[in-house]
Design a protein around this motif. Structure first.
Motif, PDB file in Angstrom:
ATOM      1  N   UNK A  32       1.029  -1.257  -0.260  1.00 43.37           N
ATOM      2  CA  UNK A  32      -0.093   0.106   0.093  1.00 43.37           C
ATOM      3  C   UNK A  32       0.994   1.244  -0.135  1.00 43.37           C
ATOM      4  N   UNK A  33       2.039   1.485   0.879  1.00 37.17           N
ATOM      5  CA  UNK A  33       2.727   2.401   1.026  1.00 37.17           C
ATOM      6  C   UNK A  33       3.998   2.605   0.281  1.00 37.17           C
ATOM      7  N   UNK A  34       4.289   1.462  -0.655  1.00 38.67           N
ATOM      8  CA  UNK A  34       5.401   1.741  -1.521  1.00 38.67           C
ATOM      9  C   UNK A  34       5.050   3.028  -2.670  1.00 38.67           C
ATOM     10  N   UNK A  35       3.731   3.102  -2.864  1.00 36.37           N
ATOM     11  CA  UNK A  35       3.519   4.384  -3.780  1.00 36.37           C
ATOM     12  C   UNK A  35       3.909   5.644  -3.124  1.00 36.37           C
ATOM     13  N   UNK A  36       3.788   5.887  -1.838  1.00 37.64           N
ATOM     14  CA  UNK A  36       4.113   7.094  -1.516  1.00 37.64           C
ATOM     15  C   UNK A  36       5.568   7.518  -1.539  1.00 37.64           C
ATOM     16  N   UNK A 155       8.628  -0.124   6.113  1.00 38.43           N
ATOM     17  CA  UNK A 155       9.669  -0.738   4.957  1.00 38.43           C
ATOM     18  C   UNK A 155       8.993  -0.450   3.667  1.00 38.43           C
ATOM     19  N   UNK A 156       7.750  -0.169   3.431  1.00 33.19           N
ATOM     20  CA  UNK A 156       7.249   0.259   2.059  1.00 33.19           C
ATOM     21  C   UNK A 156       8.090   1.520   1.645  1.00 33.19           C
ATOM     22  N   UNK A 157       8.049   2.613   2.736  1.00 33.19           N
ATOM     23  CA  UNK A 157       8.718   3.950   2.385  1.00 33.19           C
ATOM     24  C   UNK A 157      10.116   3.669   2.267  1.00 33.19           C
ATOM     25  N   UNK A 158      10.679   3.122   3.238  1.00 27.57           N
ATOM     26  CA  UNK A 158      12.026   3.100   3.135  1.00 27.57           C
ATOM     27  C   UNK A 158      12.489   2.132   1.843  1.00 27.57           C
ATOM     28  N   UNK A 159      12.421   0.989   1.947  1.00 32.15           N
ATOM     29  CA  UNK A 159      12.772   0.426   0.793  1.00 32.15           C
ATOM     30  C   UNK A 159      12.331   0.576  -0.409  1.00 32.15           C
ATOM     31  N   UNK A 160      11.082   1.031  -0.683  1.00 30.90           N
ATOM     32  CA  UNK A 160      10.498   1.578  -1.794  1.00 30.90           C
ATOM     33  C   UNK A 160      11.461   2.760  -2.402  1.00 30.90           C
ATOM     34  N   UNK A 231      -7.249   9.412   9.979  1.00 31.92           N
ATOM     35  CA  UNK A 231      -7.013  10.381   8.884  1.00 31.92           C
ATOM     36  C   UNK A 231      -5.694  11.071   9.115  1.00 31.92           C
ATOM     37  N   UNK A 232      -5.304  11.403  10.463  1.00 31.67           N
ATOM     38  CA  UNK A 232      -3.958  11.865  10.605  1.00 31.67           C
ATOM     39  C   UNK A 232      -2.804  11.237  10.252  1.00 31.67           C
ATOM     40  N   UNK A 233      -2.971   9.904  10.733  1.00 36.23           N
ATOM     41  CA  UNK A 233      -1.728   9.028  10.460  1.00 36.23           C
ATOM     42  C   UNK A 233      -1.720   8.748   8.870  1.00 36.23           C
ATOM     43  N   UNK A 234      -3.096   8.561   8.358  1.00 32.91           N
ATOM     44  CA  UNK A 234      -2.883   8.255   6.927  1.00 32.91           C
ATOM     45  C   UNK A 234      -2.328   9.345   5.959  1.00 32.91           C
ATOM     46  N   UNK A 235      -2.759  10.416   6.202  1.00 33.61           N
ATOM     47  CA  UNK A 235      -2.088  11.731   5.596  1.00 33.61           C
ATOM     48  C   UNK A 235      -0.519  11.799   5.799  1.00 33.61           C
ATOM     49  N   UNK A 236      -0.017  11.655   6.865  1.00 27.10           N
ATOM     50  CA  UNK A 236       1.490  11.900   7.263  1.00 27.10           C
ATOM     51  C   UNK A 236       2.067  10.532   6.582  1.00 27.10           C
ATOM     52  N   UNK A 237       1.569   9.366   6.556  1.00 25.79           N
ATOM     53  CA  UNK A 237       2.171   8.208   5.977  1.00 25.79           C
ATOM     54  C   UNK A 237       2.201   8.587   4.448  1.00 25.79           C
ATOM     55  N   UNK A 238       1.194   9.129   3.869  1.00 31.15           N
ATOM     56  CA  UNK A 238       1.204   9.677   2.377  1.00 31.15           C
ATOM     57  C   UNK A 238       2.028  10.526   2.174  1.00 31.15           C
ATOM     58  N   UNK A 239       2.274  11.590   2.570  1.00 31.74           N
ATOM     59  CA  UNK A 239       2.753  12.604   2.267  1.00 31.74           C
ATOM     60  C   UNK A 239       3.946  13.212   3.095  1.00 31.74           C
ATOM     61  N   UNK A 240       4.514  12.348   3.962  1.00 34.80           N
ATOM     62  CA  UNK A 240       5.803  12.717   4.597  1.00 34.80           C
ATOM     63  C   UNK A 240       6.918  12.742   3.627  1.00 34.80           C
ATOM     64  N   UNK A 241       7.069  11.452   2.796  1.00 37.38           N
ATOM     65  CA  UNK A 241       8.222  11.611   1.888  1.00 37.38           C
ATOM     66  C   UNK A 241       8.328  12.865   0.871  1.00 37.38           C
TER      67      UNK A 241
END
Length: 414
Positions: A32-36, A155-160, A231-241
């Protein structure tokens, strides 16, 4: 046979169930999060707006929200282990298709299929895990299990980010897909449903279970509070990178690794907060809804400070503190859902929790943040939206507390 002879075997197997189900949840969120992590690359390659990028993230959560209740109900009857395995195969193959996307429309279709595959995993997985453990561990296990989402996001964010920076974004999607497929092959070989389906579960129609979940005065407030905070954690996970890429001019690898570290702190916060909630409740000091309110207020204050200070070390530390609390309500919310519903409909009750988490939080969070970011900028969008959502979540859990006190007053008057 003595109790001491039985308990160790049961405990070991219960932890096998937890470990492998937790592992698949990590795969779920990696896909799900590798996209971000590759938002900056897709934005450049396909000339996408922030709203379009947010929709690619939000469509997964939207499909999860729409399908979680019927698919969870079917999984309770068809078999949770078989259902979880099929879900993992589907989201992994869909992630592999994303790697071959040539346009926004094709990527959107692939993410649509990822959402279908992941739709009921959280609710069915937590129901399977809780059925293997004693009641006293509910908040701890709920928080620890759902922290798998945070770990998978890390892992999705970092490895991705690293794979995309070195090999290209398509390889990042491919790696996540292969990991999920490998776990899906192992899972049914080592895990079985820990108890046979009860006659009550088999005979309860979906609409009856659905109405039973919503009938209580307290449970809807739990759902609203949990969804608004996510809503908060989803927004941060999506947009922090993307925030780190724009605010600090970091490449995708550095931004992804840093965002992954911040999300990891959020996962630790989920586990620690769930454990603390269990300990406080066992001592009889506060109820779960009161603890959840406190977590929401800490989140709101932390977020407001984090995105009001200028870029630099102070801001990064402030974001880390805010991340610790942004998903801390997961444990108390899971414990409340389990306590307020009979075991026979726990699958449906947790499906409703997943539904509200997605429809109120995980789906609209990334999209609405992206829409507002197109207008006022990403940092301003964080400052405006995220503390407000934490305050609204605290208000919802306050509603749970008020209903609890009213109910206690009625009982004492009898």
């Amino acid at each position: 046979m003595s109790r001491s002879a039985i308990t160790p075997d049961y405990d070991r197997y219960a932890w096998v169930i937890f470990a492998l189900t937790f592992g698949l949840l990590i795969s779920d969120y990696m896909s799900r999060q590798v996209l971000n992590a590759v938002f900056p690359l897709l934005k450049m390659e396909w000339a996408l707006s922030d709203a379009q990028l947010g929709s690619l993230s939000g469509i997964v959560a939207l499909m999860v929200g729409l399908l979680t209740v019927p698919l969870s109900f079917l999984a309770d009857r068809w078999g949770r282990v078989k259902s979880l395995t099929l879900m993992a195969v589907l989201w992994s193959l869909a992630t592999l298709l994303c790697a071959y996307s040539q346009s926004f429309a094709q990527m959107f279709a692939g993410r649509f299929m990822v959402g279908i595959g992941e739709a009921a995993y959280g609710s069915v997985g937590i129901a399977l895990v809780l059925s293997a453990f004693p009641e006293r561990l509910r908040a701890t296990l709920s928080a620890a299990f759902m922290a798998g989402g945070m770990m998978g996001s890390v892992l999705g964010l970092a490895l991705g980010g690293v794979l995309a920076n070195v090999l290209g974004w398509r390889y990042a999607f491919g790696a996540m897909a292969l990991f999920g497929l490998m776990l899906a092959l192992i899972y049914p070989l080592l895990v079985r449903d820990p108890r046979p389906q009860s006659a009550i579960e088999a005979a309860t129609p979906m609409m009856v279970a659905f109405k039973s979940v919503w009938r209580g005065a307290q449970l809807p407030w739990v759902y609203f509070g949990s969804g608004l905070q996510l809503f908060v954690s989803a927004s941060l996970m999506a947009w922090l990178p993307s925030f780190l890429n724009r605010q600090y001019q970091w490449d995708t690898a550095t931004a992804g690794l840093t965002a992954g570290g911040l999300v990891f702190i959020g996962g630790i916060g989920m586990i620690v907060s769930g454990y603390v909630a269990d300990r406080i409740r066992q001592q009889g000091r506060y109820r779960a809804e009161q603890i959840a309110m406190a977590y929401c207020l800490c989140s709101a204050i932390g977020l407001l400070l984090a995105f009001s200070v200028p870029a630099g070390a102070v801001q990064l530390v402030s974001i880390a503190i805010a991340m610790f609390f942004c998903a801390a309500t997961t444990g108390p919310a899971g414990a409340l859902v389990a306590a307020l519903t009979p075991a026979a409909i726990h699958g449906t009750a947790f499906a409703m929790l997943t539904l509200m988490n997605n429809l109120l939080g995980l789906a609209p969070g990334p999209y609405l943040t992206g829409v507002l970011a197109d207008i006022v900028g990403l940092r301003s969008a964080f400052v405006v939206l995220l503390p407000l959502m934490s305050l609204l979540s605290a208000f919802a859990f306050c509603g749970v507390a008020r209903k609890s006190m009213a109910r206690a007053a009625r009982v004492s008057s009898l």
